[in-house]
Structures are given as C-alpha cells and as structure tokens.
Scaffold this active site. Structure first.
Site, PDB file in Angstrom:
ATOM      1  N   HIS A 188      10.656  11.922 -31.622  1.00 41.69           N
ATOM      2  CA  HIS A 188      11.154  12.872 -32.145  1.00 41.69           C
ATOM      3  C   HIS A 188      12.732  13.037 -32.512  1.00 41.69           C
ATOM      4  CE1 HIS A 188       7.360  14.904 -31.068  1.00 41.69           C
ATOM      5  NE2 HIS A 188       7.506  15.603 -31.876  1.00 41.69           N
ATOM      6  N   ARG A 295       7.860  23.370 -36.711  1.00 38.56           N
ATOM      7  CA  ARG A 295       7.397  23.052 -35.188  1.00 38.56           C
ATOM      8  C   ARG A 295       8.063  24.173 -34.214  1.00 38.56           C
ATOM      9  NH1 ARG A 295       8.122  17.505 -37.232  1.00 38.56           N
ATOM     10  NH2 ARG A 295       6.375  16.019 -36.405  1.00 38.56           N
ATOM     11  N   ARG A 331       3.057  26.083 -36.666  1.00 36.32           N
ATOM     12  CA  ARG A 331       2.333  25.586 -35.593  1.00 36.32           C
ATOM     13  C   ARG A 331       2.779  26.360 -34.506  1.00 36.32           C
ATOM     14  NH1 ARG A 331       2.863  19.485 -34.316  1.00 36.32           N
ATOM     15  NH2 ARG A 331       4.963  19.853 -33.418  1.00 36.32           N
ATOM     16  N   GLU A 430      -5.382  15.922 -35.170  1.00 37.80           N
ATOM     17  CA  GLU A 430      -4.496  14.897 -34.659  1.00 37.80           C
ATOM     18  C   GLU A 430      -5.076  13.965 -33.478  1.00 37.80           C
ATOM     19  OE1 GLU A 430      -0.677  16.337 -33.387  1.00 37.80           O
ATOM     20  OE2 GLU A 430      -1.624  17.908 -32.715  1.00 37.80           O
ATOM     21  N   ASN A 453       1.152  11.151 -36.619  1.00 37.95           N
ATOM     22  CA  ASN A 453       1.938  10.625 -35.526  1.00 37.95           C
ATOM     23  C   ASN A 453       0.851  10.460 -34.069  1.00 37.95           C
ATOM     24  OD1 ASN A 453       3.947  10.957 -37.206  1.00 37.95           O
ATOM     25  ND2 ASN A 453       4.592  12.749 -36.476  1.00 37.95           N
ATOM     26  N   ASP A 454       0.449  11.612 -33.847  1.00 36.96           N
ATOM     27  CA  ASP A 454      -0.627  11.711 -32.468  1.00 36.96           C
ATOM     28  C   ASP A 454      -1.677  11.099 -32.885  1.00 36.96           C
ATOM     29  OD1 ASP A 454       1.203  12.699 -30.398  1.00 36.96           O
ATOM     30  OD2 ASP A 454       0.964  14.860 -31.337  1.00 36.96           O
ATOM     31  N   ARG A 464       3.034   6.726 -28.744  1.00 38.69           N
ATOM     32  CA  ARG A 464       4.080   6.687 -29.979  1.00 38.69           C
ATOM     33  C   ARG A 464       5.264   6.570 -29.509  1.00 38.69           C
ATOM     34  NH1 ARG A 464       3.729  13.146 -31.833  1.00 38.69           N
ATOM     35  NH2 ARG A 464       5.521  12.804 -32.819  1.00 38.69           N
ATOM     36  N   CYS A 501       0.764  16.306 -42.201  1.00 37.86           N
ATOM     37  CA  CYS A 501       2.208  16.566 -41.875  1.00 37.86           C
ATOM     38  C   CYS A 501       2.768  15.764 -40.993  1.00 37.86           C
ATOM     39  CB  CYS A 501       2.100  18.139 -41.320  1.00 37.86           C
ATOM     40  SG  CYS A 501       1.275  18.042 -39.744  1.00 37.86           S
TER      41      CYS A 501
END
Ligand code: PEP
Ligand code: MG
Length: 560
Positions: A188, A295, A331, A430, A453-454, A464, A501
């Site tokens: 992040h 987010r 989200r 994800e 990403n996930d 990650r 996304c």
C-alpha cells in the site's frame, strides 16, 4: 557521490533532502521518579498539550465533517482531564514514585480493563477512548513526532516500510518521494505513491544509511536509482529527465476530454482509484471518467475510533458531489491482513492474509457493516454510487451482504430518509474462488471489479508484501489472465460489466490483452489515466485479439 539501486515502483524524478521516518517507539520507560513533583509537572504539561491538540482536531473535524465528528475529540478532551483518571495518575507518581510514562500507561490499562468489563456497550466502547487519550499523552511525553515527519521543507522519505495506518497519517505536502528498505510493488505504500503521483523506490535493504540523513538525494522512480550528493553531471542528466517527463505530461494533456476508445471503436472507461474524498481533485485534474475504487478503509485507518455514520456519510457525500454525477464505486471496509486497525481489537492471526479480513469482518460484525451501508445509502442521493464488496469467495457471502443492504434500505424507508434506487452492487474478483464461481456470482450483482493485487497473491500463493518473492509474484502469469478471461466471459454472458481496479489495470503491456478479453473499465491511479488513454487509442483490437488470446493459454514467461 553514492549510487544505490533498488526497484522503482512509481515513476518520476525527485530531488530533496533525505529524511528518515520517525516511528513511534511505544516502549514505555520505567524508572523510579527521583523528584515526584517534577514528574507530576511533566504529566500536567503533556496533559495540557494533549487537550490543546484535541481542541484543534475537534475544530478541524467540525469544519470538514460536522458537529458529530467533532464530538469524538471533545469527549477525548474531557477524558484527558477526568478527575478520577488524573487522581489515579497522581497517586502512581506521588505515592508509588512511578515516572510519568509508566503512570499514564498503567492507569490507562486499569481504566480500559474496568470499562471493558462493564455490561453497558456504550461504557465498553470507552475502553478504546481511554487508551487513545493516554496514547496521545504518552506520545507527547516520549517526544514522538506526529505524522512521522518533523521537517519544514519537503523531503524524500526513507523508511524500512510503512504500514497503511502510518501512510494515512503522513503529512503528504512534505513528501517528494519514498524510498524503502523492504516493501513490494503492490504494497500500500507503493499504491499510495502512485496515487499521489510521486516517485517511489523499494527493496533497498540496508543500502540507504542513517548517515545520509539530511543530504541531498535524487531519486528516479522509473529506473529505481538513488543518487546521494550527485555530481554536477549526474544531477544535470537526472534533472533533464525530470523536465522531459514534465513535457511529456504536458503533451498528454491534449488527450483530456478525448474518448478512451480503440482505433476500431471499442470503448473502455478509464476510472481512478482513491483513498479519501480529497483525492477527487486529482481525479478531475487528470480527467478520470469516474472512481472505480474508493478504498473506504482509509477513512477507518485515519480515525482513532470507529468512524460514525455521519462522519462516513459526509466523506462519501463529498466524493459523490465533487465527482459531479460521474460514477463513484465505493468499496466497503477492507481491513485485516496488512491493513490493521488497533481499535478493532482483532486477535492476532497466524496467516492474516487468509484470515478474518474485509467482507468476512463485515459479516461477522454486522453492526459495523450496517453503519457503513447506512452512510453509503444516505450519500447515494448526491451522485452515481456503486457499492462493492471485497474478498468474496462464495455466493452465500454476497447474498448475506445484499440482505444487509435490504435491511438498511427498509430502515431508511421507515425513517423517511431518502436514498437512490439506482445504486449498483458489485463484488471484487480477487480470489481464485470468485473467478471460478463467476458464472454464479454474476447472477447476484451488477458488476465485477478485479482486484489483481490480491488475485495474484492468492492464485500464485505468493505474499504481495514480501519483497524477497520479487520474480515469483508475477501478475502477468497466464493463470491470472485466464481467470480474468473466465470472469469477463461470465460477466458478459450475464449482462453485467467488468473492470480491473488492481495495479495491473495501469500496466500498458497488458492493455491489448484487457481489450481483447473485453474488460469494460480500468481503474488506475489518477496519474495513469492519460497514458492509459493514449495506449487505448493506439490499439486496433481485431488485429491483436487472436494472438493475445492464444498467448493467454500459453506458457508462462518469467517475470522481470
Ligand atoms: C486488489 O487486491 O487488487 C485491490 C484493488 O485491493 P487492495 O490493493 O486494496 O487489496
Ligand atoms: Mg484487495
């Protein structure tokens, strides 16, 4: 001149003094106070400063989010001056000769335990407040720098790595770029750097030495190079690059207002990822066509306690209003794994990425979910809202989440509070399970948004956050692309739209592939909007589609 090589994860060249992030050392020193009056005076001074800080925070919250938001800080102010609390600290210092830090820490623990053991839920919640207030007083006593940066000028920020809860507290106006010891491209901190549009370099190990602090550094987020005390020639080369990049961006400005459409007329919506309502300015400045991922957990991360319904309502309303009718997909809370929040009091887990996170927490703690959904539905009348649920693996989870939406709407109806009937509900794809089950899941929702990403982390069984896994964490792996294709086909068969996304959405090497599998929306950091639009406008999908689809089924290539 010293040259250091790391991995660039956010492009751009920055020049400025190097500054090491000052992390709060939470170890409480313990010693016998030699002069108890002096120790008491230290506490009183820290208490006074804490009350002053809380007053300022209350004013800020009032201006930004109204009276209810301000009340939290005002309650904390009262708690800091509470007579029983003060007397307990005085007794610890004057009778037991405790130093001020130990007295505050022990009193906080006693009071928190006492509140937590009460039957009344309101009183139980005060346990978090007393810990929070005491934490503030302790920080003042320990000389901890708020926001981690104590500098009058903007700096290149060096850190081992930064937790999401730390990144949200940073004073962003002070940061020219990030350099970190560990980290990974999809951590992040890297995502934040890209959202802010500043360069970042990770995976530096111990190469950035403490003694470089204050010295001038130039960082190139494109190549991952850092130069300390650059010689005249090197500095000139890097600054020339910086100017060229600025020129390039100016050229891209011409694409503002132009459609994101391929040569053969395939349209892709280019949206943005944001972490708070203020980021909307950046979206609009870069001509983002909507927000594909807000987010919301970053709101929770920047608060010291559960954000109230009104606080959240104001934030969502602001984002929707400022986007002026363009779509905003928010989200629901996605904490857990690397995004830990102290006031959630979550038990430690052996495998947090596989643990109680995101939608799982919301379903397990419905009161938190209910509050957030009420705030979202109330805000929905101020624009075009989409709500999406993270970390879905099963159809039943989605059904349960939708039931909660129905409950919220029913309650709002009963109270005569308006909400929009056009809120779209979607889920993140994800996890491999969600992609594989996408034929069923597509029947439950209005859209899919792929969190690559996930999806990469869970499909390749590859953390990650772990910088040592570098080449194993390969978002270009055909397994990921195949899953995206499965989800896209199932979305379209069921008449719903699909976006991406995750960070992969901005990867220009894959734009042809995304268009070929029919992705409808790409949500990227604001700075990536125009380069992505340029790329889309250069693609002729029928010319590349067959080759790309054949490649999707092909062998994997090592990731570099
Ligand atoms: C993702 O996993 O791709 C995603 C967009 O969510 P986050 O990075 O916040 O986990
Ligand atoms: Mg995710």
């Amino acid at each position: 001149m010293i040259t250091i090589q790391g991995k660039g994860v956010s492009t751009g060249v920055a020049l400025g003094p190097l500054y090491f992030y000052k992390r709060a050392d939470n170890t409480v020193p313990r010693y016998e106070a030699a002069d108890t009056d002096a120790e008491w005076a230290r506490f009183k001074a820290a208490q006074e400063k804490a009350v002053e800080e809380l007053g300022e925070l209350a004013e800020k919250a009032r201006a930004e989010a109204g009276d209810e938001a301000a009340m939290l800080f005002e309650t904390h102010q009262m708690m800091a001056e509470d007579l029983d609390y003060e007397e307990a600290i005085e007794a610890a210092i004057k009778e037991e000769k405790a130093n001020a830090e130990a007295a505050v820490s022990d009193t906080a623990a006693q009071f928190a335990e006492m509140f937590a053991s009460m039957d009344d839920a309101y009183m139980q919640a005060r346990a978090a407040d007393v810990k929070d207030v005491s934490g503030r007083i302790l920080n003042i006593l320990l000389g901890v720098v708020a926001g981690g940066i104590d500098s009058d000028v903007p700096v290149v920020l060096a850190a081992d790595d930064l937790a999401p809860s730390e990144t949200v507290q940073l004073d962003k106006s002070k940061i020219l770029g990030f350099v970190t010891e560990g980290g990974s491209g999809s951590s992040h901190t890297a995502i934040l750097a890209r959202t802010m549009g500043i360069p970042a370099i990770i995976g530096l190990g111990d190469q950035v030495k403490k003694e470089y602090e204050g010295r001038e550094v130039i960082i190139d987020g494109g190549t991952g190079k850092i130069v300390v005390d650059a010689d005249v020639e090197t500095k000139a080369i890097l600054l020339k690059k910086q100017t060229e990049q600025k020129k390039m961006r100016e050229m891209l400005e011409q694409l503002k207002g132009k459609p994101s459409e391929s040569i053969d007329g395939q349209k892709v919506r280019v949206y943005c990822n944001i972490g708070n309502p203020e980021d909307v300015d950046n979206v609009l400045a870069n001509d983002g066509e909507g927000v594909g991922l807000f987010r919301s957990e970053f709101l929770y991360l920047s608060c010291d306690d559960y954000p109230t319904e009104d606080y959240q309502f104001e934030a969502y309303k602001k984002a929707l209003q400022n986007m002026g009718g363009r779509e905003v997909v928010i989200r629901t809370l996605d904490i857990g794994a690397d995004k830990q929040i102290a006031y959630f009091n979550m038990p430690e887990e052996e495998n947090p990425a596989l643990g109680n996170r995101a939608l799982r927490i919301c379903l397990n703690r419905p009161e938190i979910f209910y509050t957030q959904l009420r705030a979202l539905y109330r805000a929905s009348v101020y624009g075009k809202l989409g709500i999406m649920f993270p970390m879905v693996t099963s159809v039943w989870e989605v059904r349960e989440a939708k039931k909660m939406c129905e409950r919220v709407k029913k309650d709002l109806d009963a109270e005569g509070i308006p909400y929009s009937d056009e809120v779209e509900l979607g889920i993140m794809i994800e996890t491999p399970a969600a992609a594989i089950m996408s034929d069923r899941l597509a029947k439950e929702v209005d859209f899919f948004s792929c969190g690559t990403n996930d999806l990469t982390q869970y499909t390749l069984a590859c953390d990650r956050q772990n910088s040592d896994l570098g080449r194993f964490f390969n978002p270009h792996h055909p397994a990921i692309l195949r899953l995206l294709k499965i989800a896209a086909d199932n979305a379209h068969k069921n008449g719903i739209w699909i976006g991406i996304c995750g960070e992969l959405g901005a990867d220009l090497e894959l734009t042809e592939a995304f268009l070929s599998i029919g992705i409808d929306e790409l949500s990227v950091s604001p700075r990536s909007v125009l380069p992505l639009r340029k790329k889309i406008r250069e693609i002729n999908v029928p010319l590349v589609k067959d080759k790309i689809l054949a490649q999707l089924l092909g062998d994997e290539t090592p990731h570099v």
